[in-house]
Scaffold this motif. Structure first.
Motif: not given
Length: 191
Positions: A47-62, A77-90
């Motif tokens: 329940n905590k959106p990152s505020g400044d990172v959209t999915m399109a922006g993330l994909l474009e960076q990749l 914001f999935g949590g404070p551990v390994e902030m550079g690592r991404g996860f998809v809950l689906h």
């Protein structure tokens, strides 16, 4: 079942942060537990959106071309551990060719690039949330926080995770337990 002693596996449940937790990163957080055992726990704040990172922006960076409509989808914001690592809950209708954790019958989690590529093409899971970072607990740490009234535990549902607006999830999770948010206090007690 005694949650505080660690005899209950809370995988696939939700943690609801109590007022007065003391860690602002978890203020009014709702955390989906992807794994819980004697070795610790791992969860994703839903329940905590990152505020400044959209999915399109993330994909474009990749260097992945995003499908139309993803510019409106927030990365969380999935949590404070390994902030550079991404996860998809689906939803369980997607299975990575590399690695997908089947949390339970209603939720899967994938942390590899292939899930982002399928989402970008528009043929990924029907329901999903992308997160950066995760919440982690060492052996016995979550049980100690539960014993100190830091969290409440509720059942997870796809509706709560994927459908309810982020700003309403904390109160909705409390309501699932029959607890009105205005009755909660930052002061804990024991019986």
């Amino acid at each position: 079942m005694d949650i505080a002693s660690g005899t209950t596996d809370l995988t696939g449940h939700m943690l609801i942060a109590m007022p007065g937790m003391g860690d602002s990163r978890f203020e009014q957080a709702v955390v989906f537990l992807c794994a819980h055992s004697d070795e610790g726990a791992m969860g994703l704040i839903v329940n905590k959106p990152s505020g400044d990172v959209t999915m399109a922006g993330l994909l474009e960076q990749l260097s992945i071309t995003p499908a139309p409509g993803l510019e409106r989808r927030q990365v969380h914001f999935g949590g404070p551990v390994e902030m550079g690592r991404g996860f998809v809950l689906h939803s369980p209708d997607y299975q990575s060719g590399l690695t997908t954790l089947q949390v339970d019958g209603e939720f899967h989690m994938t942390g590899t690039l292939d899930v982002l590529e399928t989402i970008a093409r528009g043929d990924g899971p029907a329901r999903w949330m992308a997160m950066l970072g995760y919440a982690g607990w060492g052996p016995g740490q979550l049980e100690e926080e539960l014993a100190q009234n830091g969290w409440l535990v509720c059942d997870a549902s796809p509706e709560l995770v994927f459908d309810i607006a982020d700003a309403s999830k904390w109160e909705a999770a409390l309501n699932s337990l029959g607890i009105p948010a205005h009755l909660l206090s930052a002061e804990g007690g024991t019986a």
